[in-house]
Design a protein around this motif. Structure first.
Motif, PDB file in Angstrom:
ATOM      1  N   ASP A  46      -7.124   2.254   5.465  1.00  0.00           N
ATOM      2  CA  ASP A  46      -6.216   1.836   4.381  1.00  0.00           C
ATOM      3  C   ASP A  46      -5.497   3.039   3.789  1.00  0.00           C
ATOM      4  O   ASP A  46      -4.292   3.018   3.546  1.00  0.00           O
ATOM      5  CB  ASP A  46      -7.000   1.144   3.250  1.00  0.00           C
ATOM      6  N   GLU A  47      -6.277   4.107   3.570  1.00  0.00           N
ATOM      7  CA  GLU A  47      -5.669   5.300   2.973  1.00  0.00           C
ATOM      8  C   GLU A  47      -4.713   5.998   3.947  1.00  0.00           C
ATOM      9  O   GLU A  47      -3.719   6.568   3.526  1.00  0.00           O
ATOM     10  CB  GLU A  47      -6.764   6.275   2.536  1.00  0.00           C
ATOM     11  N   ARG A  50      -1.549   4.071   3.638  1.00  0.00           N
ATOM     12  CA  ARG A  50      -0.873   4.368   2.360  1.00  0.00           C
ATOM     13  C   ARG A  50      -0.289   5.778   2.367  1.00  0.00           C
ATOM     14  O   ARG A  50       0.815   6.020   1.890  1.00  0.00           O
ATOM     15  CB  ARG A  50      -1.867   4.231   1.194  1.00  0.00           C
ATOM     16  N   SER A  51      -1.041   6.700   2.958  1.00  0.00           N
ATOM     17  CA  SER A  51      -0.581   8.084   3.000  1.00  0.00           C
ATOM     18  C   SER A  51       0.682   8.221   3.866  1.00  0.00           C
ATOM     19  O   SER A  51       1.584   9.013   3.567  1.00  0.00           O
ATOM     20  CB  SER A  51      -1.721   8.965   3.500  1.00  0.00           C
ATOM     21  N   GLU A  54       3.486   7.221   1.750  1.00  0.00           N
ATOM     22  CA  GLU A  54       3.780   8.312   0.805  1.00  0.00           C
ATOM     23  C   GLU A  54       4.593   9.397   1.498  1.00  0.00           C
ATOM     24  O   GLU A  54       5.553   9.930   0.946  1.00  0.00           O
ATOM     25  CB  GLU A  54       2.482   8.944   0.276  1.00  0.00           C
ATOM     26  N   GLY A  97     -11.637   7.947  -5.806  1.00  0.00           N
ATOM     27  CA  GLY A  97     -10.260   7.677  -6.234  1.00  0.00           C
ATOM     28  C   GLY A  97      -9.277   7.637  -5.073  1.00  0.00           C
ATOM     29  O   GLY A  97      -9.643   7.855  -3.919  1.00  0.00           O
ATOM     30  N   ASP A  98      -8.027   7.372  -5.418  1.00  0.00           N
ATOM     31  CA  ASP A  98      -6.978   7.241  -4.408  1.00  0.00           C
ATOM     32  C   ASP A  98      -6.496   8.635  -3.979  1.00  0.00           C
ATOM     33  O   ASP A  98      -6.010   9.409  -4.813  1.00  0.00           O
ATOM     34  CB  ASP A  98      -5.810   6.431  -5.005  1.00  0.00           C
ATOM     35  N   SER A 100      -4.343   9.068  -1.298  1.00  0.00           N
ATOM     36  CA  SER A 100      -3.258   8.917  -0.314  1.00  0.00           C
ATOM     37  C   SER A 100      -2.111   9.913  -0.534  1.00  0.00           C
ATOM     38  O   SER A 100      -1.491  10.349   0.435  1.00  0.00           O
ATOM     39  CB  SER A 100      -2.737   7.484  -0.308  1.00  0.00           C
ATOM     40  N   ARG A 101      -1.838  10.283  -1.782  1.00  0.00           N
ATOM     41  CA  ARG A 101      -0.745  11.237  -2.011  1.00  0.00           C
ATOM     42  C   ARG A 101      -1.189  12.650  -1.609  1.00  0.00           C
ATOM     43  O   ARG A 101      -0.458  13.362  -0.922  1.00  0.00           O
ATOM     44  CB  ARG A 101      -0.292  11.218  -3.470  1.00  0.00           C
ATOM     45  N   GLU A 159      -1.605  16.199  -7.781  1.00  0.00           N
ATOM     46  CA  GLU A 159      -2.763  15.415  -7.325  1.00  0.00           C
ATOM     47  C   GLU A 159      -4.063  16.208  -7.304  1.00  0.00           C
ATOM     48  O   GLU A 159      -5.142  15.645  -7.410  1.00  0.00           O
ATOM     49  CB  GLU A 159      -2.499  14.882  -5.899  1.00  0.00           C
TER      50      GLU A 159
END
Ligand code: FPP
Ligand code: MG
Length: 351
Positions: A46-47, A50-51, A54, A97-98, A100-101, A159
């Motif tokens: 998933d990440e 998402r990455s 980004e 935590g997220d 992805s960025r 980040e």
């Protein structure tokens, strides 16, 4: 003490020459195609998705010409090793935590460095396609590389915070130094193993090392960060050694490069260094004049027959083991296992 065992006990940054490495190690034959560890990717799928989104957003710009280079980069593919290493390293260190960025930072820097590198090397192609500067010209490509670099640094600050961005700046400085050192040594066949390792540690391993340690930098855990950096450094050097082996053995379809480009350029990498050791007269022959296209098949055969490729791959595998040892204080989690599998893959990949 000789070999990676010696490096392990001394904690040395530059690894000494491994003499008498086993010949003909089948598992890492340069012609074997090994897939990236799918389960490592699946663990953070998933990440990773998402990455990627980004990354594509980050490559955008209000200025159309910059955005065009961004689209070129987004299309150009790549295995996204750096985002994968960033997220697995951070999760293995217990960062939640997220991410992805943050994961896009290493990839953005990598893409920027390749834009610049192809100008420096006057490379006509990248991954089998015309290099960006061949299509868009040097000025636009250099400036777009600067843009990507700046956006990546900003992202690392937002980040990851102070330690993250401080170490990233150090990695980019090392990459630039490595690229200059490589340029200085171009065509110098008397380059020593130490010089070669210094160059690849700086130009390739510094960024991989940062990716592995980014999570530990967020935690501001210096001890953990230095272990993760050491892991990434070993894996990064092994990755570049494998890349240099692929230059002699990779199929055009896999690497997008003609086998033997380094040989034609008389670029001293580990395979050639080992081939010199095993083949009297080869160094002198190449020092006298550059090889012709007609001579290339014979020279490639000499390097293959010398056992230099297997020996280089054995070196890379031993180095990965040295790196994996650094992970011992981490708790046993699927993320740690995925990191180990990814590191092993990077020293054995065939594309
Ligand atoms: C490829 O080397 C190049 C690198 C690994 C690093 C290049 C670094 C810079 C240009 C300095 C940093 C600059 C920025 C913008 C971050 P190679 O030429 O041996 O490999 P190749 O065959 O893939 O071209
Ligand atoms: Mg290059």
């Amino acid at each position: 003490m000789d070999g990676p065992q010696g490096a392990r006990s001394q904690g040395a940054k530059i690894l000494p020459l491994r003499r008498g490495a086993p010949k003909g190690v089948a598992a890492g034959s340069p012609r074997t195609r090994i897939q990236p560890p799918a389960h490592a990717w699946a663990l953070v799928a998933d990440e990773m998705v998402r990455s990627e989104h980004e990354l594509i957003a980050l490559l955008g710009s209000r200025v159309e010409q910059v955005a065009e280079i961004g689209r070129y980069l987004a299309r150009s593919g790549g295995k996204r090793i750096r985002p994968l290493l960033t997220v697995l390293g951070a999760r293995a260190c217990g960062v939640g935590g997220d991410l992805s960025r943050l994961m896009s930072v290493g990839e953005m820097i990598h893409l920027a460095s390749l834009l610049h590198d192809d100008v420096v090397d006057s490379a006509p192609t990248r991954r089998g396609e015309p290099a960006a500067h061949m299509v868009h010209g040097n000025a636009l490509v250099i400036l777009s590389g600067d843009y990507c670099l700046a956006r990546a640094v900003l992202l690392a600050a937002e980040e990851g915070g102070h330690e993250c961005v401080r170490h990233l700046a150090q990695a980019v400085a090392a990459m630039s130094e490595g690229e200059v050192l490589q340029l200085q040594r171009a065509g110098r066949l008397d380059t020593s193993l130490e010089d070669y390792l210094q160059i690849i540690e700086a130009k390739s391993a510094a960024l991989i090392s940062w990716c592995a340690a980014a999570g530990a930098h967020i935690l501001e855990d210096e001890h953990l960060a230095s272990r993760m950096e050491a892991f990434g450094r070993s894996v990064g050097v092994a990755f570049q050694v494998t890349d240099d082996v692929l230059d002699y053995g990779g199929e055009l379809a896999q690497t997008g490069k003609e086998p033997g480009a380094d040989l034609m350029d008389r670029k001293l990498t580990l395979p050639l260094l080992y081939a010199f050791e095993a083949t009297p007269g080869l160094q002198t022959r190449l020092e006298e004049r550059p090889p012709t296209r007609e001579e290339l098949p014979e020279l490639l055969e000499i390097v293959h027959d010398s056992g230099a490729l297997e020996r280089s791959l054995a070196y890379a595998r031993d180095l990965v083991d040295v790196g994996i040892d650094q992970l011992s204080p981490l708790p046993d989690t699927p993320y740690k296992q995925a990191l180990i599998d990814l590191a092993t893959y990077l020293a054995e990949r065939a594309s």
